[in-house]
Design a protein around this motif. Structure first.
Motif, PDB file in Angstrom:
ATOM      1  N   GLY A  99       0.806  -1.214   0.000  1.00 47.57           N
ATOM      2  CA  GLY A  99       0.000   0.000   0.000  1.00 47.57           C
ATOM      3  C   GLY A  99       0.835   1.258   0.000  1.00 47.57           C
ATOM      4  N   GLY A 100       0.189   2.361   0.363  1.00 46.18           N
ATOM      5  CA  GLY A 100       0.872   3.637   0.429  1.00 46.18           C
ATOM      6  C   GLY A 100       0.757   4.241   1.810  1.00 46.18           C
ATOM      7  N   ALA A 101       1.482   5.341   2.017  1.00 48.91           N
ATOM      8  CA  ALA A 101       1.469   6.012   3.316  1.00 48.91           C
ATOM      9  C   ALA A 101       0.361   7.053   3.422  1.00 48.91           C
ATOM     10  CB  ALA A 101       2.822   6.681   3.564  1.00 48.91           C
ATOM     11  N   GLY A 102      -0.267   7.402   2.307  1.00 46.08           N
ATOM     12  CA  GLY A 102      -1.229   8.497   2.298  1.00 46.08           C
ATOM     13  C   GLY A 102      -2.415   8.306   3.218  1.00 46.08           C
ATOM     14  N   PRO A 151       4.025   1.697   3.736  1.00 42.56           N
ATOM     15  CA  PRO A 151       5.394   2.096   4.033  1.00 42.56           C
ATOM     16  C   PRO A 151       5.404   3.439   4.773  1.00 42.56           C
ATOM     17  CG  PRO A 151       4.864   2.672   1.787  1.00 42.56           C
ATOM     18  CD  PRO A 151       3.656   1.954   2.339  1.00 42.56           C
ATOM     19  N   SER A 152       6.593   3.910   5.104  1.00 44.19           N
ATOM     20  CA  SER A 152       6.730   5.250   5.658  1.00 44.19           C
ATOM     21  C   SER A 152       6.589   6.291   4.545  1.00 44.19           C
ATOM     22  CB  SER A 152       8.083   5.379   6.353  1.00 44.19           C
ATOM     23  OG  SER A 152       8.122   4.582   7.515  1.00 44.19           O
ATOM     24  N   ALA A 153       6.548   7.563   4.940  1.00 40.44           N
ATOM     25  CA  ALA A 153       6.355   8.637   3.964  1.00 40.44           C
ATOM     26  C   ALA A 153       7.492   8.687   2.948  1.00 40.44           C
ATOM     27  CB  ALA A 153       6.216   9.970   4.688  1.00 40.44           C
ATOM     28  N   ASP A 154       8.707   8.502   3.417  1.00 35.22           N
ATOM     29  CA  ASP A 154       9.871   8.443   2.528  1.00 35.22           C
ATOM     30  C   ASP A 154      10.150   6.971   2.234  1.00 35.22           C
ATOM     31  OD1 ASP A 154      12.211   8.693   1.131  1.00 35.22           O
ATOM     32  OD2 ASP A 154      13.347   9.695   2.723  1.00 35.22           O
ATOM     33  N   ALA A 177      15.860   8.935  14.218  1.00 36.43           N
ATOM     34  CA  ALA A 177      16.307  10.244  13.731  1.00 36.43           C
ATOM     35  C   ALA A 177      15.134  11.183  13.469  1.00 36.43           C
ATOM     36  CB  ALA A 177      17.132  10.067  12.463  1.00 36.43           C
ATOM     37  N   GLY A 178      13.923  10.742  13.820  1.00 32.69           N
ATOM     38  CA  GLY A 178      12.740  11.566  13.592  1.00 32.69           C
ATOM     39  C   GLY A 178      12.255  11.574  12.160  1.00 32.69           C
ATOM     40  N   GLU A 179      12.681  10.587  11.380  1.00 32.21           N
ATOM     41  CA  GLU A 179      12.321  10.522   9.963  1.00 32.21           C
ATOM     42  C   GLU A 179      11.335   9.383   9.703  1.00 32.21           C
ATOM     43  OE1 GLU A 179      16.637  11.778   8.059  1.00 32.21           O
ATOM     44  OE2 GLU A 179      16.346   9.752   8.844  1.00 32.21           O
TER      45      GLU A 179
END
Length: 212
Positions: A99-102, A151-154, A177-179
């Motif tokens: 899927g996506g992060a949206g 997944p995550s946004a990046d 790292a806050g990412e």
């Protein structure tokens, strides 16, 4: 296990295929162009996902939907997802969706999703919207065992395989790292882990990783 991978020649699908093969699973690639496959250790069904039916997946235990739609095409993800729901309905074969992060929420208050944040790029909205609609249809499905992995946004196609990741449910995660980051390679590990362990049947979960 006997695992089918739709979109096995794509960026995510090819790494998921490699991960599955490396663990000794019996993999069937469902692809439109078999010539693009880089692995010889798989069976092949050369077919558009929209044309698949129950017979194509007979004997499989898990089907992974790594279908990748061209950027800007909302309906492609919805239609591909619907085709697989229809093909697997009542078979007992598990469906795992890349899927996506949206559709993830931005915090625990669950008042806003990632796609609705002001800085979400317009170019990605059709794809994210299609993936969100696919998730909604899965959540309303009663005759398919499914899992939707965000997944995550990046989501980094070129990122390293660290071999580790952390899991959450429906809120966007960040690493030490806050990412909000995960590589395709570590995401592939999470997908095959889910195929093996079935920890999130009829549910969505998300993963975050570290940059190396």
């Amino acid at each position: 296990m006997k695992i089918g991978i739709v979109g096995a020649t794509g960026k995510a699908g090819s790494l998921i295929l490699d991960e599955a093969v490396s663990r000794g699973h019996e993999v069937t690639a469902i692809v439109r162009n078999a010539a693009k496959l880089t692995s010889d250790n798989v069976s092949v069904i050369e077919k558009d996902v929209h044309d698949t039916n129950e017979e194509d997946f007979r004997g499989l235990e898990v089907v992974i939907n790594a279908f990748g739609a061209p950027l800007g095409e909302k309906d492609a993800h919805v239609e591909a997802g619907r085709a697989l729901i229809n093909a697997l309905a009542g078979t007992g074969i598990r469906l795992i969706v890349v899927g996506g992060a949206g559709s993830l929420y931005i915090d625990d208050s669950k008042t806003m999703t990632v796609i609705d944040t002001p800085n979400f790029p317009d170019i990605f909205k059709p794809t994210a919207g299609g993936q969100s609609e696919n998730l909604e249809e899965l959540e309303q499905t009663t005759n398919v065992k499914w899992t939707f992995i965000s997944p995550s946004a990046d989501f980094d196609a070129e990122g390293k395989r660290t071999g580790t990741y952390e899991k959450g449910e429906d809120v966007l995660l960040v690493n030490n790292a806050g990412e909000s980051y995960i590589s395709y390679a570590d995401f592939a590990i999470a997908v095959i882990d889910e195929a093996e362990n079935a920890d999130h049947v009829n549910a969505r979960f998300t993963v975050v990783g570290e940059k190396e």
